[in-house]
Each structure stands twice: as C-alpha cells, then as structure tokens.
Design an enzyme around this catalytic site. Structure first.
Site, PDB file in Angstrom:
ATOM      1  N   GLU A 108     -45.778 -14.168  22.308  1.00 50.77           N
ATOM      2  CA  GLU A 108     -45.411 -15.612  23.215  1.00 50.77           C
ATOM      3  C   GLU A 108     -46.905 -16.321  23.895  1.00 50.77           C
ATOM      4  OE1 GLU A 108     -42.357 -13.184  24.515  1.00 50.77           O
ATOM      5  OE2 GLU A 108     -40.370 -14.314  23.679  1.00 50.77           O
ATOM      6  N   GLU A 128     -39.138  -7.029  20.691  1.00 51.05           N
ATOM      7  CA  GLU A 128     -38.050  -6.850  20.510  1.00 51.05           C
ATOM      8  C   GLU A 128     -36.985  -5.987  20.663  1.00 51.05           C
ATOM      9  OE1 GLU A 128     -40.042  -9.641  20.821  1.00 51.05           O
ATOM     10  OE2 GLU A 128     -41.112 -10.451  23.050  1.00 51.05           O
TER      11      GLU A 128
HETATM   12  C1  3H9 Z   1     -41.123  -7.809  25.818  1.00 52.41           C
HETATM   13  O1  3H9 Z   1     -42.838  -7.954  25.447  1.00 52.41           O
HETATM   14  C2  3H9 Z   1     -40.222  -9.048  26.349  1.00 52.41           C
HETATM   15  C3  3H9 Z   1     -40.760 -10.203  26.068  1.00 52.41           C
HETATM   16  O2  3H9 Z   1     -39.770 -10.847  25.375  1.00 52.41           O
HETATM   17  C4  3H9 Z   1     -40.245 -10.824  27.534  1.00 52.41           C
HETATM   18  C5  3H9 Z   1     -39.124 -11.164  28.323  1.00 52.41           C
HETATM   19  C6  3H9 Z   1     -39.376 -12.171  29.722  1.00 52.41           C
HETATM   20  N1  3H9 Z   1     -44.618  -1.854  28.890  1.00 52.41           N
HETATM   21  O3  3H9 Z   1     -47.918   3.795  22.518  1.00 52.41           O
HETATM   22  P1  3H9 Z   1     -48.543   3.993  23.243  1.00 52.41           P
HETATM   23  C7  3H9 Z   1     -46.894   2.409  27.960  1.00 52.41           C
HETATM   24  S1  3H9 Z   1     -40.687  -6.075  25.490  1.00 52.41           S
HETATM   25  C8  3H9 Z   1     -44.863  -0.987  29.368  1.00 52.41           C
HETATM   26  O4  3H9 Z   1     -48.682   5.841  23.306  1.00 52.41           O
HETATM   27  P2  3H9 Z   1     -50.035   3.281  21.195  1.00 52.41           P
HETATM   28  C9  3H9 Z   1     -46.563   4.078  26.952  1.00 52.41           C
HETATM   29  O5  3H9 Z   1     -45.302   3.979  27.562  1.00 52.41           O
HETATM   30  C10 3H9 Z   1     -42.283  -5.752  24.832  1.00 52.41           C
HETATM   31  N2  3H9 Z   1     -45.545  -0.040  29.113  1.00 52.41           N
HETATM   32  O6  3H9 Z   1     -50.062   3.857  22.595  1.00 52.41           O
HETATM   33  C11 3H9 Z   1     -48.352   4.791  27.328  1.00 52.41           C
HETATM   34  O7  3H9 Z   1     -47.562   5.472  28.380  1.00 52.41           O
HETATM   35  P3  3H9 Z   1     -48.461   6.868  28.863  1.00 52.41           P
HETATM   36  C12 3H9 Z   1     -42.301  -5.659  23.710  1.00 52.41           C
HETATM   37  C13 3H9 Z   1     -45.903   0.754  27.382  1.00 52.41           C
HETATM   38  O8  3H9 Z   1     -51.671   2.770  21.188  1.00 52.41           O
HETATM   39  C14 3H9 Z   1     -48.800   3.450  26.884  1.00 52.41           C
HETATM   40  O9  3H9 Z   1     -48.589   2.627  27.578  1.00 52.41           O
HETATM   41  N3  3H9 Z   1     -43.336  -5.630  23.138  1.00 52.41           N
HETATM   42  C15 3H9 Z   1     -45.846  -0.746  27.005  1.00 52.41           C
HETATM   43  O10 3H9 Z   1     -49.850   4.759  20.496  1.00 52.41           O
HETATM   44  C16 3H9 Z   1     -49.648   4.039  25.722  1.00 52.41           C
HETATM   45  O11 3H9 Z   1     -48.821   3.278  25.125  1.00 52.41           O
HETATM   46  C17 3H9 Z   1     -43.786  -3.891  23.049  1.00 52.41           C
HETATM   47  O12 3H9 Z   1     -42.242  -3.740  22.712  1.00 52.41           O
HETATM   48  C18 3H9 Z   1     -44.735  -1.970  27.128  1.00 52.41           C
HETATM   49  N4  3H9 Z   1     -45.057  -3.165  26.917  1.00 52.41           N
HETATM   50  O13 3H9 Z   1     -49.416   2.154  20.949  1.00 52.41           O
HETATM   51  C19 3H9 Z   1     -44.483  -3.049  22.521  1.00 52.41           C
HETATM   52  N5  3H9 Z   1     -46.409  -0.667  26.079  1.00 52.41           N
HETATM   53  O14 3H9 Z   1     -49.578   7.504  28.491  1.00 52.41           O
HETATM   54  C20 3H9 Z   1     -44.596  -1.649  22.405  1.00 52.41           C
HETATM   55  C21 3H9 Z   1     -46.998   0.798  25.883  1.00 52.41           C
HETATM   56  O15 3H9 Z   1     -48.190   6.755  29.998  1.00 52.41           O
HETATM   57  N6  3H9 Z   1     -45.646  -0.965  22.515  1.00 52.41           N
HETATM   58  N7  3H9 Z   1     -46.611   0.847  27.133  1.00 52.41           N
HETATM   59  O16 3H9 Z   1     -46.964   7.700  28.159  1.00 52.41           O
HETATM   60  C22 3H9 Z   1     -46.128   0.000  21.613  1.00 52.41           C
HETATM   61  O17 3H9 Z   1     -45.487  -0.451  20.770  1.00 52.41           O
HETATM   62  C23 3H9 Z   1     -47.429   0.672  21.861  1.00 52.41           C
HETATM   63  O18 3H9 Z   1     -47.269   1.174  23.065  1.00 52.41           O
HETATM   64  C24 3H9 Z   1     -48.610  -0.369  20.560  1.00 52.41           C
HETATM   65  C25 3H9 Z   1     -50.132   0.966  21.229  1.00 52.41           C
HETATM   66  C26 3H9 Z   1     -48.312  -0.312  19.292  1.00 52.41           C
HETATM   67  C27 3H9 Z   1     -48.458  -1.546  21.796  1.00 52.41           C
END
Ligand code: 3H9
Length: 707
Positions: A108, A128
């Site tokens: 975004e 999301e």
């Molecule tokens: C959003 O953006 C809303 C907006 O529209 C604005 C609204 C106002 N937040 O998955 P991994 C942590 S909603 C917090 O193992 P990978 C994860 O918990 C968001 N923490 O790595 C982990 O912690 P730990 C939209 C997060 O390489 C560590 O980072 N975005 C977040 O296998 C490593 O993550 C999503 O939904 C986060 N957003 O995969 C994306 N993301 O080491 C969500 C990660 O303590 N994230 N962490 O266990 C993902 O899909 C995957 O993490 C990603 C990397 C593909 C990025």
C-alpha cells in the site's frame, strides 16, 4: 536529523533514500510509519534532494502492518495523515524499491509512491483477507486504479502473493531489477532518471482502469457467487469485494473512508482473531521447548523412504518436490513398479490440471530412484519408514536400517499411532529415531507431526522439525503416546460420530452439520474416501490393548459387509460407478435402525448444536488429557494440527480456539452432564476441570499437571 533506529534518510547527492530497518520483516510497527513520514518531510524540505527512494533493509521491503497490534487499542490517525496519504502528495518523485516481500501495508505504501521497481525474486500482494481483515491503507482504492478492478478483486479476495514477473505484466510494478544487481543503486539511478518528470504519476488520481468496471458491472456479484462455498461463514472476503466495488463508485477520498469503515467492521471479529491466532500459532509450533538455536541441525541433502505404497510414494514426492534426491525401497519388483507408476500418475494429473509443467515433472521424477536393497539406502541423510501399521514388521525394518544406515542419519517412522520407543528399541541408536507422521496425501498435506521418543536426542528432534520445513511442511512437535497428538485427539470424535448413529442420527445429517460448520467434507464422506477398513484395523488393535475400549458395532458391521468406502463403491454412502458423489443409502439407514434396536439404545432426534458439540467436545476433553500429560507443548499446537491435518476451518482458529469461545467452564459443565448420561468415555479431564474452576482459557493454560 529525523533518523530513528527504525527509519533513516540517506543522501546520495541529489537522491534521498528512505530506509526502513525493523527486522525481521520490516513490519509497520509503531514508529515505522512515523519514521517514513519524518524522512519524507526532510527530503521534501531539502532543496538538494530532487527525488527519493523508499527501500527496506535486511531480507524484505515491508511485510505489512504489525499483526501483533491488531485488536489492541491504537491512537486514532486523522484522515489524510497516514504515510500512504503523504507519500501520495509528495511533490518530488518517489521510487519504491522492492525485494523480498511487499505485502499488505508494504504494498500500500509502495502504491502511494510514483514508481515501483522490484527484484525478480520479490513478491507483492495484499494478503489481509487471510488474517480476516481487508487492506486498510488505501490498497482497495489504489490497486483497482493501478491494474483494473477485476484483477484487483482477484488479488485482494485471494490474498495471494504475486511474483515480480507477473506484477510487471499486471502493471503493479514498472520495472524488474535482476537478482544479481544492486537494488539500491538501481533505484537511485531510476529516481535520478525521473527526477524532472511532471506531472508526477499518481495512482490515486488515475481513472482509466476503472472504466473496465463500467463495461462489466456484474463482476462483483460474479465474485460473490464464485467464493460462496469457500467463504461461507466469513465476512472479510465480502468486505473486500465491497471495498473494491466502492473504488468504482466513489471519488478516491470517499473510497478511502469507505475502506476504513469496512476495515473497522472486521478488525475484532472472531474470524479475524482466529486467523491471527492461526498465523502466530503456525510460527510458534516451530519452537519445541528445550530446543534453542544452540542445538545443531543436521543437513538433509538426500533422503530414503521404505515402502512405496500410497504414503511412501507421497513422502518420496515431498522430498523430490523440494529438490532433495530420494531412494524408495520395496521388497518386490512388482510392488516397486506399482509404487513408481502411482507417483508418475500423480505428477501426470498435476500436469494435466496445469499446476505442474511437464519438464518440472521430469526433473522431480528423476530425483526418485527405486531400489530393492537396504544397502542402497545407506548413505541417505534421513530415512522414513512408511510400511503398513504393524509393530513387528516396523521393528524388522528398523533393525535392517540400523545395520546399514550411516552414522548420524535420521531414522524416522511414519507411524500414525505406534509406540516410537518400541520401534527405536529395534536399533542400537534410539537417539536418532523419531516419528515423522505425514498426512495423506503426503505430498499435498502440509502437516508433519514430529514425535519425540524417550531417547530421541534434541538434535534429532530439531533436525526432523527443520527437515519438515525444508520440504514445505508445518512441523509440529509432540511427545509419544498411542495416536500421538493428532490421531489421539481426533479419535473420540471418530467414535462419537458413529455412536450418535446408534442413537438414531444419520451420516448425512452429521456430515451436513460439519460442512455447515466449515469443513470441506463431512466426516463420514471423508471416511469413505480414506477407506473404512483402515479405521477397523486401528479399532481391533485398541480393543486388544484395552478391555474397556468402546466398540463401534455399526462401523464394524459395515466393514464386515465389504463396504470399505469409495474404493468398493459403497461405505457410509453409496457411489455411482466412476463418480465420487456420496448418495445417502437406504441400506445404511436400515442397518442403523436395526443395530440401534439390537443394541437396545434409546433413539432420539439431534439438534445441529448437539451434533457439533458431541463431536468436538469429546476431542477437547481428550486434548486436555494430552496437555495434562505434556504430550502437547501448547494448546495452539493442537489447533495447528487440526487445521492442517483434519481440515478444521481456519477461520475458526482450531479446536481449542473454538472451545475457548464457548469457555472451558461451559465445556466442562456440558461434558459433566454427558458423563452422567453416557458413562466413562465422557469422564472430564482433571485439567479441564481445573481450567473451568480457575477461569483460565485453553490458550493461556500451561501444559502439564500444573495447567
Ligand atoms: C496489513 O498490512 C494491514 C494494512 O492493510 C494496514 C491496515 C491499517 N507482523 O513468517 P516468518 C514475524 S496486515 C508482525 O517466519 P518467512 C513472524 O511472526 C499485514 N510480525 O518468515 C516471525 O516471528 P518469529 C499484511 C510478523 O520468511 C517473523 O516475523 N501482511 C509479520 O517464512 C518471521 O516470519 C501479511 O499478512 C507481520 N506482518 O515469511 C504478511 N510478518 O520469528 C504476514 C512476519 O517471532 N507475513 N512476522 O516467529 C508473512 O506472510 C510472512 O511472515 C512473510 C515471511 C511471507 C512476510
């Protein structure tokens, strides 16, 4: 200077580079959007800076909002003052430079920049919906303007990650930077090139792509129809559609307000809370108590599988799919040929469906080597035994493996229930033995249950968990007991569904309740698919081991009648030749009525709620026993197993998350009533009683007797 540890501005002569540094994924935690705004303002105020770059440090651009902050109170941000609003208004060109992931709020913000370039390996998306919300930072208004409402609808409602090459074709990004090039330098050069471009391209003021919606006004209803089955009981996918629809009906600023209102409806729904819980639960499951980063993890560069049946073949494919060469062993040439043919057929089906390219199929097949002698497995880094579910033959396999496998090889059994310690006792290296329970079909299902025996060493456990992740699985660790965590917690559900038949329920009635609840298929239809003879074997084993075992005479009678499910054309349902549609069968209804009479069970009618609770509470009670024994490390591990092993609807969080919504006390009270009515099998777990008395949720309870 406006630099903070989270965001800094670097000056590269006439280009200002805003760098986000919030490891591990540059989520937009508090301080990050503020830091971007401060650096943006500094760049705008500096006459020496002609254009700017927005980029992330570390492994990613920006993976979105910080999910940990949803559902918590946040200070309100006045409209027009968020980072994407201000990037949008910049009077100097800004280039977003993307590597790793630009997801959610990350994309975004990138869309609010004037240009976007990305590394070839980068992925972008608005996922999301997968955590029960919608893009709330302008994504539902900018993406339709950038790529057209139809394509935007597809991306926002599916939440899928789009590779850079496709993002370029769609028009989300303007250029690709090859992976061996320096992204920052490429972005600076790009920013310099566009420094004097005016008017600045601004996604928010574009209307050209919105025209598409005028010629195809039915696209939104068509999308609602398309997702109706998949998205039943959910709100987020429908709010996503409404928000994109608004982009075609309202001016940009009003569209943003509508997006905000629709977002606010979602943030605290049970659906959103459940999906956030599942997201973090999956990551938490990686962490086995007692295993920290200091435990060495063995490299798995080659694998072996003993047994080329359906499971063995699927396990071999799982390795081959992730680039790991694998040998697969059978006792006879005929069994080996049959197994290899099944593997070939499975790949061919994927090619026919278009989900796998022919040359990739050939590459994967080439990684699977059929062999007939144990010596040929000897140098594999990990071996998985996947023969039929009987102790003595499994022990014989392990004794043979012990004789040939190189020192340090992981010695894994795919047993779904048998005692790992006894299997390990057939070897002189029980420290290297663990359970690696795959779910069927093994190449498709994401769950790997990793079972720790009494003598399994920490590095065997850590290495098996890591091996699972390497082949795309969600590894969940647990202790050793009959059925381990997954099948043991599921077993009471399986019994209760048949016991309810004795009281007059019908398979189709129970299946409907569970499909309405959100399962893709009802449990009886699943039984027919898996084969009813398999469950009958397990029941025989349990009855032999436990004199108090509650028999399931209706299920046993069905198997005696040769009704094994789809493969025999009849099971709980009947099937037309060549068709997998289950049809209610009067023969089964008659059998149920006759057996009910024969067994002298009082017949009654069931409400939908009673069916649902009878099934799920029986498993919650067993799960509490598992937690009390310390077999499960945390209640969310049970949920992750139910989501990925048993098709439990993700938007309900999992068995224990669902039960938490009802509350341990209400669950305990109901189970106590059923204990009085139905006897011992409903004896409430003391762990559950303690939670009920103390008012502790399953989520917050500690495993073990103190829980
Ligand atoms: C959003 O953006 C809303 C907006 O529209 C604005 C609204 C106002 N937040 O998955 P991994 C942590 S909603 C917090 O193992 P990978 C994860 O918990 C968001 N923490 O790595 C982990 O912690 P730990 C939209 C997060 O390489 C560590 O980072 N975005 C977040 O296998 C490593 O993550 C999503 O939904 C986060 N957003 O995969 C994306 N993301 O080491 C969500 C990660 O303590 N994230 N962490 O266990 C993902 O899909 C995957 O993490 C990603 C990397 C593909 C990025």
């Amino acid at each position: 200077m406006t630099d903070t540890p989270l965001v800094r501005l670097e000056r590269h002569s006439d280009v200002g580079v805003i760098i986000v540094n919030n490891p591990p994924v540059n989520a937009l935690s508090p301080g990050v959007p503020e830091g971007i705004i401060a650096c943006l303002n500094e760049g705008l105020a500096d006459p020496a800076i002609k254009s700017m770059v927005l980029i992330g440090d570390g492994r990613s651009f920006i993976a979105g909002a910080d999910i940990r902050n949803f559902g918590k109170p946040r200070p309100p941000v006045p409209p027009g003052s968020r980072s994407h609003d201000l990037l949008d208004l910049s009077t100097k060109p800004i280039v977003a430079a993307i590597h790793g992931y630009a997801l959610g709020g990350g994309l975004e913000n990138a869309m609010a920049c004037n240009y976007r370039i990305a590394k070839r390996s980068a992925k972008v998306g608005l996922p999301e919906v997968l955590i029960g919300i919608l893009p709330g930072g302008g994504g539902t208004q900018r993406l339709p303007r950038l790529i057209g409402p139809k394509a935007a609808l597809d991306l926002i409602v599916s939440g899928r990650h789009v590779p850079a090459a496709e993002a370029l074709t769609l028009g989300i990004i303007d250029a690709i930077v090859e992976d061996d090039q320096d992204l920052k330098q490429a972005a600076i050069a790009y920013a310099r090139k566009v420094a004097d471009t005016r008017p600045l391209p601004q996604v928010s003021s574009r209307t050209d792509k919105l025209e598409a919606a005028k010629s195809d006004p039915g696209m939104f209803d068509a999308k609602r129809r398309e997702i109706a089955r998949r998205a039943r009981n959910q709100k987020a996918p429908y709010n996503c559609i409404l928000a994109v629809e608004a982009s075609t009906q309202l001016p940009f600023a009003e569209g943003l307000q509508r997006e905000r209102d629709l977002f606010n409806e979602l943030e605290n729904t049970t659906e959103a809370r459940a999906l956030r819980y599942a997201f973090f639960g999956e990551r938490e499951a990686n962490k086995v108590p007692g295993l920290d980063a200091s435990v060495p993890v063995r490299e798995i560069a080659s694998a072996a599988v003993v047994g080329a049946g359906t499971m063995g073949g699927g396990i071999a494919m799982s390795f081959a799919d992730f680039g790991i060469p694998v040998r697969i062993l059978e006792a006879t040439q005929e069994a080996l040929d049959r197994g290899m043919q099944r593997i070939r057929d499975n790949y061919a089906t994927s090619v026919k469906r278009g989900s796998l390219a022919q040359d990739e199929m050939e590459r994967r097949l080439a990684r699977i080597t059929p062999v007939m002698s144990y010596d040929q497995l000897a140098d594999a880094d990990a071996v998985v035994e996947a023969i039929f579910e009987q102790m003595e033959p499994k022990k014989a396999v392990f004794a043979k493996l012990d004789a040939v496998m190189k020192p340090g090889a992981l010695m894994l059994s795919n047993t779904s229930a048998l005692n790992i310690d006894e299997i390990a006792s057939a070897t002189n290296r029980p420290q290297d033995v663990a359970g690696a329970h795959f779910f069927s079909p093994a190449n498709v299902m994401k769950l790997l249950e990793v079972v720790k025996g009494a003598k399994t060493s920490p590095d065997t456990m850590a290495s098996t968990m890591a091996m699972g992740r390497k082949i795309g699985k969600i590894s969940v660790g647990c202790g050793n007991c009959d059925g381990f965590l997954a099948n043991r917690s599921r077993a009471p559900f399986n019994s209760e569904m048949v016991i309810m038949l004795e009281e007059g329920a019908l398979p189709e009635q129970i299946d409907k309740v569970m499909v309405d609840f959100g399962y893709p298929m009802g449990p009886f239809a699943v039984g027919d698919l898996a084969g009813l003879d398999i469950g009958a074997e397990g029941r025989k084993r349990r009855a032999a081991a436990d004199p108090n075992y509650r028999k399931l005479p209706i299920a046993d009678r069905l198997v005696e009648m040769g009704r094994f499910g789809q493969k025999t054309g009849a099971g709980w349902y009947r099937y037309e030749k060549g068709d997998r549609t289950p049809h209610p069968d009067p023969v089964v209804a008659q059998l149920i009525a006759d057996m009910g009479r024969e067994l002298g069970v009082a017949q009654h009618s069931f409400t939908e709620e009673e069916i649902l609770r009878r099934l799920l509470f029986s498993s919650v009670n067993e799960a509490c026993k598992i937690l009390e024994e310390g077999i499960a490390y945390r209640s969310s591990d049970i949920d992750i197993m139910w989501l990925h092993g048993f098709g439990f609807p993700r938007y309900r969080g999992g068995l224990m998350f669902w039960a938490d919504q009802i509350g341990p006390k209400a669950v305990y009270d109901q189970i106590s009533v059923w204990h009085q009515r139905y006897g011992n099998r409903w004896a409430p777990s003391p762990y559950l009683r303690r939670l009920a008395e103390s008012g502790t949720s399953f989520r917050d309870a500690k495993p073990g007797r103190a829980g």
